[in-house]
Design a protein around this motif. Structure first.
Motif, PDB file in Angstrom:
ATOM      1  N   VAL A 171       0.866  -1.177   0.000  1.00 29.25           N
ATOM      2  CA  VAL A 171       0.000   0.000   0.000  1.00 29.25           C
ATOM      3  C   VAL A 171       0.905   1.232   0.000  1.00 29.25           C
ATOM      4  O   VAL A 171       1.724   1.402   0.889  1.00 29.25           O
ATOM      5  CB  VAL A 171      -0.929   0.014   1.233  1.00 29.25           C
ATOM      6  CG1 VAL A 171      -1.780   1.279   1.222  1.00 29.25           C
ATOM      7  CG2 VAL A 171      -1.805  -1.227   1.248  1.00 29.25           C
ATOM      8  N   TYR A 172       0.755   2.064  -0.992  1.00 27.07           N
ATOM      9  CA  TYR A 172       1.588   3.260  -1.090  1.00 27.07           C
ATOM     10  C   TYR A 172       1.236   4.250   0.010  1.00 27.07           C
ATOM     11  O   TYR A 172       0.074   4.455   0.343  1.00 27.07           O
ATOM     12  CB  TYR A 172       1.384   3.941  -2.452  1.00 27.07           C
ATOM     13  CG  TYR A 172       2.037   3.208  -3.597  1.00 27.07           C
ATOM     14  CD1 TYR A 172       3.304   3.569  -4.014  1.00 27.07           C
ATOM     15  CD2 TYR A 172       1.381   2.171  -4.250  1.00 27.07           C
ATOM     16  CE1 TYR A 172       3.907   2.903  -5.073  1.00 27.07           C
ATOM     17  CE2 TYR A 172       1.971   1.500  -5.301  1.00 27.07           C
ATOM     18  CZ  TYR A 172       3.242   1.871  -5.721  1.00 27.07           C
ATOM     19  OH  TYR A 172       3.837   1.215  -6.772  1.00 27.07           O
ATOM     20  N   ASP A 173       2.273   4.867   0.597  1.00 22.62           N
ATOM     21  CA  ASP A 173       2.009   5.887   1.601  1.00 22.62           C
ATOM     22  C   ASP A 173       1.800   7.229   0.902  1.00 22.62           C
ATOM     23  O   ASP A 173       1.875   7.348  -0.309  1.00 22.62           O
ATOM     24  CB  ASP A 173       3.134   5.961   2.638  1.00 22.62           C
ATOM     25  CG  ASP A 173       4.485   6.325   2.019  1.00 22.62           C
ATOM     26  OD1 ASP A 173       4.484   6.953   0.930  1.00 22.62           O
ATOM     27  OD2 ASP A 173       5.520   6.017   2.625  1.00 22.62           O
ATOM     28  N   MET A 174       1.551   8.242   1.704  1.00 24.39           N
ATOM     29  CA  MET A 174       1.188   9.543   1.168  1.00 24.39           C
ATOM     30  C   MET A 174       2.291  10.159   0.308  1.00 24.39           C
ATOM     31  O   MET A 174       2.037  10.772  -0.718  1.00 24.39           O
ATOM     32  CB  MET A 174       0.832  10.511   2.301  1.00 24.39           C
ATOM     33  CG  MET A 174      -0.397  10.098   3.073  1.00 24.39           C
ATOM     34  SD  MET A 174      -1.840   9.987   2.001  1.00 24.39           S
ATOM     35  CE  MET A 174      -2.992   9.216   3.109  1.00 24.39           C
TER      36      MET A 174
ATOM     37  N   TYR B 123      -3.741  12.206 -13.134  1.00 28.03           N
ATOM     38  CA  TYR B 123      -4.303  13.282 -12.315  1.00 28.03           C
ATOM     39  C   TYR B 123      -3.552  14.586 -12.541  1.00 28.03           C
ATOM     40  O   TYR B 123      -4.153  15.632 -12.796  1.00 28.03           O
ATOM     41  CB  TYR B 123      -4.240  12.895 -10.835  1.00 28.03           C
ATOM     42  CG  TYR B 123      -4.705  13.996  -9.903  1.00 28.03           C
ATOM     43  CD1 TYR B 123      -6.054  14.172  -9.630  1.00 28.03           C
ATOM     44  CD2 TYR B 123      -3.784  14.864  -9.306  1.00 28.03           C
ATOM     45  CE1 TYR B 123      -6.486  15.186  -8.782  1.00 28.03           C
ATOM     46  CE2 TYR B 123      -4.204  15.878  -8.452  1.00 28.03           C
ATOM     47  CZ  TYR B 123      -5.556  16.030  -8.201  1.00 28.03           C
ATOM     48  OH  TYR B 123      -5.974  17.037  -7.374  1.00 28.03           O
ATOM     49  N   GLN B 124      -2.221  14.532 -12.452  1.00 27.44           N
ATOM     50  CA  GLN B 124      -1.416  15.741 -12.647  1.00 27.44           C
ATOM     51  C   GLN B 124      -1.541  16.273 -14.075  1.00 27.44           C
ATOM     52  O   GLN B 124      -1.605  17.489 -14.280  1.00 27.44           O
ATOM     53  CB  GLN B 124       0.050  15.464 -12.327  1.00 27.44           C
ATOM     54  CG  GLN B 124       0.371  15.371 -10.848  1.00 27.44           C
ATOM     55  CD  GLN B 124      -0.015  14.036 -10.228  1.00 27.44           C
ATOM     56  OE1 GLN B 124      -0.360  13.093 -10.941  1.00 27.44           O
ATOM     57  NE2 GLN B 124       0.061  13.961  -8.906  1.00 27.44           N
ATOM     58  N   ILE B 125      -1.604  15.366 -15.043  1.00 29.52           N
ATOM     59  CA  ILE B 125      -1.728  15.795 -16.437  1.00 29.52           C
ATOM     60  C   ILE B 125      -3.026  16.581 -16.641  1.00 29.52           C
ATOM     61  O   ILE B 125      -3.033  17.649 -17.261  1.00 29.52           O
ATOM     62  CB  ILE B 125      -1.686  14.583 -17.387  1.00 29.52           C
ATOM     63  CG1 ILE B 125      -0.291  13.936 -17.353  1.00 29.52           C
ATOM     64  CG2 ILE B 125      -2.040  15.001 -18.817  1.00 29.52           C
ATOM     65  CD1 ILE B 125      -0.188  12.668 -18.158  1.00 29.52           C
TER      66      ILE B 125
ATOM     67  N   ARG C  71      -6.982  10.700  -2.105  1.00 27.45           N
ATOM     68  CA  ARG C  71      -7.636   9.470  -2.558  1.00 27.45           C
ATOM     69  C   ARG C  71      -7.980   9.580  -4.053  1.00 27.45           C
ATOM     70  O   ARG C  71      -7.792   8.627  -4.808  1.00 27.45           O
ATOM     71  CB  ARG C  71      -8.889   9.207  -1.726  1.00 27.45           C
ATOM     72  CG  ARG C  71      -9.626   7.922  -2.137  1.00 27.45           C
ATOM     73  CD  ARG C  71     -10.788   7.615  -1.221  1.00 27.45           C
ATOM     74  NE  ARG C  71     -10.334   7.119   0.066  1.00 27.45           N
ATOM     75  CZ  ARG C  71     -10.393   7.795   1.204  1.00 27.45           C
ATOM     76  NH1 ARG C  71     -10.904   9.007   1.211  1.00 27.45           N
ATOM     77  NH2 ARG C  71      -9.961   7.271   2.333  1.00 27.45           N
ATOM     78  N   LEU C  72      -8.489  10.739  -4.461  1.00 27.95           N
ATOM     79  CA  LEU C  72      -8.793  10.950  -5.878  1.00 27.95           C
ATOM     80  C   LEU C  72      -7.526  10.873  -6.716  1.00 27.95           C
ATOM     81  O   LEU C  72      -7.528  10.291  -7.811  1.00 27.95           O
ATOM     82  CB  LEU C  72      -9.466  12.309  -6.076  1.00 27.95           C
ATOM     83  CG  LEU C  72      -9.762  12.708  -7.529  1.00 27.95           C
ATOM     84  CD1 LEU C  72     -10.743  11.726  -8.160  1.00 27.95           C
ATOM     85  CD2 LEU C  72     -10.317  14.128  -7.589  1.00 27.95           C
TER      86      LEU C  72
ATOM     87  N   ASN D 265      -4.155   5.177 -10.562  1.00 29.59           N
ATOM     88  CA  ASN D 265      -4.135   3.725 -10.370  1.00 29.59           C
ATOM     89  C   ASN D 265      -3.158   3.286  -9.273  1.00 29.59           C
ATOM     90  O   ASN D 265      -2.371   2.342  -9.444  1.00 29.59           O
ATOM     91  CB  ASN D 265      -3.789   3.008 -11.685  1.00 29.59           C
ATOM     92  CG  ASN D 265      -4.845   3.212 -12.742  1.00 29.59           C
ATOM     93  OD1 ASN D 265      -6.044   3.194 -12.452  1.00 29.59           O
ATOM     94  ND2 ASN D 265      -4.411   3.431 -13.976  1.00 29.59           N
ATOM     95  N   ILE D 266      -3.198   3.970  -8.153  1.00 24.83           N
ATOM     96  CA  ILE D 266      -2.344   3.642  -7.007  1.00 24.83           C
ATOM     97  C   ILE D 266      -3.223   3.129  -5.877  1.00 24.83           C
ATOM     98  O   ILE D 266      -4.269   3.705  -5.589  1.00 24.83           O
ATOM     99  CB  ILE D 266      -1.571   4.890  -6.517  1.00 24.83           C
ATOM    100  CG1 ILE D 266      -0.653   5.407  -7.632  1.00 24.83           C
ATOM    101  CG2 ILE D 266      -0.760   4.578  -5.269  1.00 24.83           C
ATOM    102  CD1 ILE D 266       0.064   6.684  -7.260  1.00 24.83           C
TER     103      ILE D 266
END
Length: 539
Positions: free
Chosen positions: A14-17, A27-29, A291-292, A298-299
């Protein structure tokens, strides 16, 4: 089987923050595209005066000799080169209205001109009859910059107080104010609206840049600055193309200010900076934003995290533990912050002063003014590639010092090149434009990384204030040609050289994290001083 059981017992990663914010994805794009879309039209509004309030070819009207539909084309009597376009030649006493006007119909006497005929009715000059008053024309650009200057500071405060998102959208939509100018019936009403429009829209630049840099990871901070700069260059080039095909100023104004209304839809797409949300006690909103971000990229996201884990979130995002918002007294009592403000403001001033100074002076080069302006904006694009390469390989500080030094040398050299060597003047001009374009982007990135998150919007607004001051002075530089043809170029060169020297006083920021408090900034400098002391002691 044993290996499969072992893998089955291991919980899925699980990826952390921190890993979520560092991963660059869809998202950034999407956020970058939306922000840059608005910046394109703010840029067009920002430089509208270059053509909308530009100078025109005009001549004095001589009622006795003019037909009902007089044209600008030099008439048969216009061969007297000693008469300027602000003076009216006086007819001979022997001339009568039954005769046609020729060069011999006039005496050697002149009087002030009271009416003019313009080459084309495509600018504010013609509608408000500002012929022979060039200072009023130049003042339009300066007044616009004054409005932008105020907007930068106000928008910086808005971005820190209410959020990056509302500041960006409010300013982008604010460009619609430009429509009101088309109904102006006097010069002073026109410049008043020009100032108000700039005050409403100018803050989109610092607010948009802050938002882009805060939603990207450390490795993408440079990319965000370059893309932001490209949005500005696209706006400049697009404006030149539109102005080329739509010369009449009122039609041009209605075209370039309408997209601001469309940008109101960005309120449904652009998201707030999670860093700002956490620092302002909006932990729930920050978690939703993260979360978004994770879902869009896709993380796998840790769903267990709640508002009670605020300290964990801040630690993962490298945000200081303090929850007390730092006031202006604490910010401006820090010598390190004051030094960074000086360097940031100087670099932004020089970058803007030289960049816009060269761009505005490009319309005075030989040839078509629209083509020259378009060429000057196109030359900005390779500058970004240069800055991207050197900042990735070397850093921010050294390329900025060298860039300003080279730009200063090119500007001063161009000022002393004889007017007969047109090719050399144009070559130095274009090279200077490429270099200053590179410095512009590096200066924005560098000033962003120098300041803590608690006051980044406000302090960036101060630097943007200095940038607008440079932009405000740039339109006035053509007036210096009456004193010396080399003076504008010398001013550009001196400004660049002084800035290069000041930048030596601040640290490299390439590998540093984004600091969030004044204490973190001062602590990082203390560590550097201790390291230098240790090295000196060992030596």
């Amino acid at each position: 089987m044993g290996g499969s059981k072992k893998n089955k017992d291991v919980p899925p990663k699980v990826y952390d923050m921190w890993e979520i914010t560092e991963k660059f994805g869809k998202y950034q794009i999407l956020q970058y595209v939306c922000i840059c879309f608005g910046i394109v039209f703010v840029t067009i509004a920002n430089i509208n005066y270059v053509f909308i309030a530009g100078d025109l070819n005009y001549r004095c009207r001589i009622p006795e000799c003019e037909s009902t539909e007089a044209a600008y084309e030099p008439p048969p009597w216009g061969s007297n080169e000693s008469v300027d376009r602000c003076s009216k030649p006086i007819l001979n006493e022997s001339w009568s209205q039954t005769q046609s006007c020729t060069a011999d119909s006039f005496s050697n006497l002149i009087e002030p001109c009271t009416g003019w005929i313009y080459e084309t009715n495509n600018t504010i000059v013609a509608d408000l009859d500002l012929a022979c008053e060039p200072w009023k024309i130049n003042l339009i650009g300066t007044v616009h910059s004054v409005g932008m200057l105020v907007s930068m500071v106000v928008a910086g405060w808005m971005a820190d107080r209410f959020g990056r998102k509302p500041a960006v959208i409010f300013c982008v939509v604010g460009t619609c104010m430009g429509h009101v100018k088309t109904f102006a019936t006097s010069y002073y009403l026109y410049i008043a609206i020009e100032c108000i429009e700039a005050t409403f829209s100018g803050g989109a630049f610092p607010a948009g840049m802050v938002l882009m840099i805060e939603i990207s990871g450390k490795k993408q901070r440079l990319l965000s600055s370059v893309l932001f700069a490209y949005a500005i260059y696209v706006g400049e080039s697009l404006f030149a193309i539109i102005a080329m095909f739509v010369p009449y100023w009122k039609t041009l104004a209605r075209i370039i200010y309408t997209p601001g209304i469309i940008c109101l839809a960005l309120v449904f797409v652009i998201r707030e900076s999670p860093r700002w949300q956490l620092l302002n006690g909006k932990t729930k909103e920050a978690i939703e934003t993260l979360r978004l971000t994770a879902e869009t990229n896709n993380i796998k996201f840790n769903d267990v995290i709640t508002e009670s884990d605020e300290a964990i979130l801040k630690n993962k995002l490298n945000i200081g533990k303090t929850t007390v918002k730092e006031g202006y007294k604490k910010i401006f009592s820090s010598k390190q912050i004051l030094l960074r403000i000086l360097v940031g403001a100087a670099s932004r001033f020089s970058a803007s002063f030289v960049y816009y100074g060269l761009m505005i002076n490009s319309v005075w080069l030989p040839g078509n003014k629209y083509t020259n302006f378009l060429l000057s904006t196109v030359m900005s694009f390779p500058g970004e590639l240069i800055s991207l390469y050197f900042m990735n390989r070397i850093g921010r500080k050294l390329p900025l010092i060298v860039g300003f030094a080279i730009c200063g040398t090119l500007c001063i050299a161009s000022g002393y090149v004889p007017a007969s060597l047109v090719w050399l003047k144009i070559t130095l001009f274009l090279l200077g434009k490429v270099v200053i374009s590179s410095c512009f982007t590096v200066a924005v990135t560098y000033s962003m990384e120098l300041f803590p998150t608690t006051a980044r919007g406000t302090l960036l607004g101060v630097c943007a204030f200095a940038s607008r001051l440079g932009n405000m002075l740039a339109p006035l530089t053509p007036m210096l040609y009456d004193i010396s043809a080399s003076l504008p170029a010398i001013l550009f060169g001196v400004s660049s050289a002084v800035t290069a020297a000041l930048i030596t006083l601040t640290p490299e920021t390439k590998e540093l994290p984004l600091f969030d408090t004044v204490e973190q900034v001062e602590a990082s400098m203390k560590v550097k001083r201790d390291e230098k002391t240790t090295i000196s002691t060992i030596a």
